[in-house]
Motif scaffolding. Structure first.
Motif, PDB file in Angstrom:
ATOM      1  N   LYS A  89       0.840  -1.195   0.000  1.00  0.00           N
ATOM      2  CA  LYS A  89       0.000   0.000   0.000  1.00  0.00           C
ATOM      3  C   LYS A  89       0.876   1.245   0.000  1.00  0.00           C
ATOM      4  CE  LYS A  89      -3.717   0.493   2.264  1.00  0.00           C
ATOM      5  NZ  LYS A  89      -4.701   0.688   3.341  1.00  0.00           N
ATOM      6  N   GLY A  90       0.483   2.232  -0.777  1.00  0.00           N
ATOM      7  CA  GLY A  90       1.216   3.488  -0.771  1.00  0.00           C
ATOM      8  C   GLY A  90       0.743   4.397   0.348  1.00  0.00           C
ATOM      9  N   GLY A  91       1.581   5.315   0.749  1.00  0.00           N
ATOM     10  CA  GLY A  91       1.193   6.320   1.730  1.00  0.00           C
ATOM     11  C   GLY A  91       1.089   5.850   3.156  1.00  0.00           C
ATOM     12  N   VAL A  92       1.757   4.747   3.492  1.00  0.00           N
ATOM     13  CA  VAL A  92       1.675   4.241   4.869  1.00  0.00           C
ATOM     14  C   VAL A  92       2.891   4.638   5.700  1.00  0.00           C
ATOM     15  CG1 VAL A  92       0.269   2.280   4.152  1.00  0.00           C
ATOM     16  CG2 VAL A  92       2.747   2.018   4.291  1.00  0.00           C
ATOM     17  N   GLY A  93       3.868   5.295   5.074  1.00  0.00           N
ATOM     18  CA  GLY A  93       5.036   5.750   5.815  1.00  0.00           C
ATOM     19  C   GLY A  93       6.258   4.864   5.685  1.00  0.00           C
ATOM     20  N   LYS A  94       6.365   4.094   4.588  1.00  0.00           N
ATOM     21  CA  LYS A  94       7.532   3.220   4.422  1.00  0.00           C
ATOM     22  C   LYS A  94       8.831   4.025   4.364  1.00  0.00           C
ATOM     23  CE  LYS A  94       6.214   1.141   0.691  1.00  0.00           C
ATOM     24  NZ  LYS A  94       4.851   1.690   0.605  1.00  0.00           N
ATOM     25  N   THR A  95       8.885   4.976   3.434  1.00  0.00           N
ATOM     26  CA  THR A  95      10.115   5.744   3.258  1.00  0.00           C
ATOM     27  C   THR A  95      10.416   6.580   4.492  1.00  0.00           C
ATOM     28  OG1 THR A  95       9.840   5.829   0.863  1.00  0.00           O
ATOM     29  CG2 THR A  95      11.227   7.515   1.856  1.00  0.00           C
ATOM     30  N   THR A  96       9.403   7.229   5.034  1.00  0.00           N
ATOM     31  CA  THR A  96       9.595   8.033   6.245  1.00  0.00           C
ATOM     32  C   THR A  96      10.133   7.182   7.380  1.00  0.00           C
ATOM     33  OG1 THR A  96       7.793   9.501   5.590  1.00  0.00           O
ATOM     34  CG2 THR A  96       8.416   9.512   7.910  1.00  0.00           C
ATOM     35  N   THR A  97       9.573   5.994   7.535  1.00  0.00           N
ATOM     36  CA  THR A  97      10.024   5.086   8.582  1.00  0.00           C
ATOM     37  C   THR A  97      11.449   4.636   8.333  1.00  0.00           C
ATOM     38  OG1 THR A  97       7.800   4.308   9.134  1.00  0.00           O
ATOM     39  CG2 THR A  97       9.630   2.805   9.582  1.00  0.00           C
ATOM     40  N   THR A  98      11.768   4.292   7.081  1.00  0.00           N
ATOM     41  CA  THR A  98      13.106   3.805   6.761  1.00  0.00           C
ATOM     42  C   THR A  98      14.167   4.832   7.107  1.00  0.00           C
ATOM     43  OG1 THR A  98      12.220   2.455   4.943  1.00  0.00           O
ATOM     44  CG2 THR A  98      14.584   2.902   4.939  1.00  0.00           C
TER      45      THR A  98
END
Length: 358
Positions: A89-98
């Motif tokens: 799912k997009g927009g769940v905070g993957k990149t921000t979390t990484t």
């Protein structure tokens, strides 16, 4: 040139900091420690508040404490932990979390490598890494078998943090990988041949379950799934868990879901609490105690080429990521032990989770 830490404060952010229950759900106090409040009988209602109770001073104080705690250090893992941050799912905070977990771990004294597998290159942008078309990138590693050491760049703001950037060329890698030998394990071989010592490798996956994500799942031992505290939060996770099981069964027996992180938590809404309760019911001990709040600072930081840890270390988002990183590092002492002793039980448990979300 290193950027200076951005410490401007807004009333909106400061108010969220003062509302402890709202900023991070289960994390009841952003900065642990005793609170002493004394009320004198002779104090007039018109007595002005102390200077350090102003929003700006309060935020600055939290920032100093956060950076001080970052210097304390955390236990370093015995071997490199390769964590795959995935959710189709997009927009769940993957990149921000990484990027923010990576920065938090590095500020605690670890050596951390972020591998940006998303063709959009948002992780590279957030870390201040140049990733235009001519820059050597993870595309060259996957498609042309270029050594990983030739594309890794140091992150300017955080010592001990490194990034293998993504460029727009990565958008065609899914098709180009199809015809290559050992197409699913090219990233794994690149990481194993990387000679520099690392404590953590965090892989930021694209919002899909294609060959790029499969390469990440084959290369990693742990899967970290960010889940936003919004409606339909668990929708589609069943397919991700089934893919994890397929990769475990055929390509990477060590793979397991080790960490679930609740993101975009807003303690003012009943929905966020309900979603958090539902996620904890599905995943149990894999869910981190710390959750990540909705924060203006987290959204603003990438536009300055920074993580929220360097942009505003006293913000609620920075404090939450500090705590999440601390929890991940401390859990790591027992993760590999459990993976070895529960190897037979784990597939059944995660299969049950996948069936429960169909």
């Amino acid at each position: 040139m290193a950027r200076s830490v951005h410490c401007e404060s807004e009333v909106e952010e400061s108010e969220s900091l003062r509302s402890d229950a709202n900023i991070a759900g289960p994390m009841t106090d952003p900065v642990p420690g005793p609170r002493v409040e004394t009320v004198g009988a002779d104090v007039s209602r018109e007595t002005p508040p102390p200077m350090d109770d102003t929003p700006i001073a309060h935020t600055a104080h939290l920032g100093v404490q956060a950076l001080g705690r970052a210097g304390e250090g955390l236990p370093r893992p015995e071997q490199t932990r390769v964590m795959v941050v995935a959710n189709q799912k997009g927009g769940v905070g993957k990149t921000t979390t990484t990027v923010n977990l990576a920065a938090s771990l590095a500020l605690h004294g670890n050596r951390v490598l972020v591998i940006d597998l998303d063709p959009q290159g948002n992780a590279s942008t957030a870390l201040g890494i140049d990733h235009h078309a001519e820059v050597p990138s993870i595309y060259d590693v996957l498609v042309d078998s270029r050594p990983l050491s030739e594309v890794v760049q140091p992150v300017p703001d955080v010592e001990g943090l490194f990034c293998a950037p993504a460029t727009i060329d990565l958008a065609g890698a899914e098709i180009e990988l199809v015809s290559l030998v050992a197409r699913e394990s090219r990233l794994e071989r690149a990481i194993k041949s990387y000679e520099q010592p690392l404590d953590y490798v965090l892989i930021d996956c694209p919002p899909s379950l294609g060959l790029l994500t499969v390469n990440a799942l084959v290369a990693g031992a742990e899967v970290l799934i960010p889940i936003q505290c919004e409606y339909y939060a668990l929708e589609g996770l069943g397919q991700l868990l089934r893919n994890v099981e397929l990769v475990r069964g055929h390509l990477n027996p060590a793979l397991h879901v080790s960490t679930i992180l609740l993101t975009m938590y807003d303690g003012r809404t009943r929905l966020a609490s309900q979603v958090a309760e539902e996620v904890r019911g599905h995943f149990g001990k894999e869910v981190l105690r710390t959750s990540i709040p909705r924060s203006v600072r987290i959204s603003e930081a990438p536009s300055y080429g920074q993580t929220v840890l360097t942009y505003d270390p006293g913000s609620s988002g920075a404090l939450s990521y500090f705590e999440a990183a601390r929890e991940i590092a401390l859990r790591g002492v027992g993760i590999h032990y459990e993976a070895q002793h529960n190897q037979l039980a784990a597939p059944n448990e995660q299969q049950n989770m996948a069936e429960g979300m169909q």
